[in-house]
Scaffold this active site. Structure first.
Site, PDB file in Angstrom:
ATOM      1  CE  LYS A 272      -3.785   2.291   2.441  1.00 52.08           C
ATOM      2  NZ  LYS A 272      -4.691   2.250   3.613  1.00 52.08           N
ATOM      3  NE  ARG A 282      -6.076   9.308   2.645  1.00 53.56           N
ATOM      4  CZ  ARG A 282      -4.780   9.479   2.421  1.00 53.56           C
ATOM      5  NH1 ARG A 282      -4.333  10.683   2.059  1.00 53.56           N
ATOM      6  NH2 ARG A 282      -3.933   8.476   2.546  1.00 53.56           N
ATOM      7  CE  LYS A 294      -3.824   8.143   6.393  1.00 48.39           C
ATOM      8  NZ  LYS A 294      -4.999   7.239   6.294  1.00 48.39           N
ATOM      9  CE  LYS A 325      -6.368   2.065  -1.091  1.00 45.47           C
ATOM     10  NZ  LYS A 325      -7.111   2.132   0.182  1.00 45.47           N
ATOM     11  CB  SER A 351     -11.280   6.892  -4.509  1.00 50.22           C
ATOM     12  OG  SER A 351     -10.126   7.451  -3.890  1.00 50.22           O
TER      13      SER A 351
END
Length: 405
Positions: A272, A282, A294, A325, A351
């Site tokens: 990820k 989000r 992150k 991802k 997304s």
């Protein structure tokens, strides 16, 4: 002839993509009429340049002609292997097709909420919405009829329930456990996947517990174990840790096994990446980081080999499936994992990727059906066995309409 066929196919595709009458559709129609009116092509090509006044190069002449003649005096490129023979019609292309996408490959992400009794459209993800629990059941039922059998839930949690420790994540009466029980009661054979991470439940907007601006690895894992066991009790078939804490797969596997959930699978978010493609997601969960980013726990987008380290660790710790991802920008990572692991590989069509396709299609720049099905096929070709996509239901309908499933 080859150029004419290409022109026809290109312009016909443009006409299909832009349904209203536009200049492109007029061009397509005129091109088709012109092609129908053209006389047969002289395969000898001897008279094609009759009347030309300037000097021409003849590929069939000279001591070393690039094109020769066959027994019928037609021009001939002496090549035995012709890959186009396997593309000559739809039946032939279907027979030799290497990758076939079916609804069985899909995991359908669903956003759920209880802020109101109405579904809430997600502005940055046209066509997606936060479902009420009743709407969630309806969406699952309709998707099952199209062959989509696996779903993953993502909750929008009210702010007053968010804490740094994320304790709402393992509340047995929280929105996800209650949703799971509702789904399993109505559709007992459906496969339910649940996200294991604290960010929807955190007042810091991070995937773990925060102290002095740092995400605490082992403290977070303790909370994730509670969350995974809670979800298993509620009926989750697959828990999917998306937090990227070191060692969490082993701890979650041990936690599940110790509570008797040896049949609950782990779909690990193995690779990820700290990606810019997550923004619309989000928005959907109202879970943007409260500070910073992150990058201290998600992977650097510049690193490919590092995914192999994560994959080896997750497999050794008991993961049943490995995920990459985002998806499309990381097809190379999907292939690396496929070539180096015997576990099933999942790709998350995230997304941001979804939003970009939607935006281009809304402007008439792309044909939505064609580009989506091509995208999903690319995931399979790269090595993905499983595809998480917001297009799952719609793609399944397209496949059904085309008689492909």
């Amino acid at each position: 002839m080859k150029f004419s066929a290409f022109l026809i196919a290109t312009l016909a595709g443009a006409s299909y993509a832009f349904a209203p009458l536009t200049p492109s559709s007029f061009r397509a129609n005129s091109a088709i009429r012109a092609a129908e009116e053209e006389p047969p092509v002289d395969k000898t090509m001897r008279s094609v340049d009759d009347g030309t006044i300037h000097k021409l190069f003849d590929p069939t002449s000279g001591d070393h002609p690039s094109v020769i003649r066959n027994n019928n005096d037609g021009v001939w490129v002496s090549q035995r292997s012709r890959p186009r023979r396997n593309r000559k019609n739809a039946a032939m292309r279907g027979m030799v097709r290497e990758c076939i996408v079916t609804p069985n490959n899909f995991i359908y992400p669903l956003f759920i909420h209880e802020d109101s009794n109405e579904n809430v459209p997600i502005e940055s993800m046209p066509g997606c919405q936060r479902h009420t629990l009743d709407s969630m059941l309806k969406e699952i039922g309709e998707s099952l009829e199209l062959g989509v059998n696996t779903f993953v839930l993502f909750p929008k949690v009210p702010d007053h329930l968010k804490t740094n420790m994320g304790v709402e994540a393992y509340n047995p009466e929280g929105i996800v456990p209650r949703a799971l029980r509702m789904i399993k009661e109505k559709y007992p054979d459906v496969i339910m996947c649940t996200d294991v991470a604290l960010d929807p439940y955190s007042n810091q907007g991070h995937d773990g517990v925060v102290e002095d601006g740092k995400i605490l690895n082992d403290i977070t894992i303790t909370q994730l174990c509670k969350q995974a066991v809670c979800q298993a009790h509620a009926g989750s078939d697959i828990v999917a840790p998306s937090d990227m804490m070191d060692g969490r797969v082993k701890a979650i596997r041990d936690a599940l096994d110790s509570e008797g959930f040896t049949d609950v699978s782990i779909l690990s978010y193995t690779a990820k990446y700290a990606s810019a493609y997550y923004g619309p997601f989000r928005d959907a969960l109202d879970s943007h980081p409260g500070f910073g980013d992150k990058k201290t726990y998600q992977q650097d987008p510049a690193n490919g080999r590092e995914a192999l380290i994560e994959a080896a660790l997750d497999a050794a710790e008991g993961a049943d499936m490995l995920m990459v991802k985002p998806g499309m920008p990381y097809l190379d990572v999907i292939r690396r994992l496929k070539d180096n692991s015997n576990l099933p590989i999942a790709a998350y069509h995230v997304s941001g990727e979804y939003a970009m396709i939607k935006a281009a299609c809304e402007r008439g720049w792309l044909n939505e059906k064609d580009v989506v099905l091509e995208t999903l096929t690319c995931f399979k070709r790269a090595g993905a066995d499983i595809i998480l996509t917001y297009y799952a239901k719609q793609a399944a309908q397209w496949l059904k309409d085309d008689g492909l499933y």
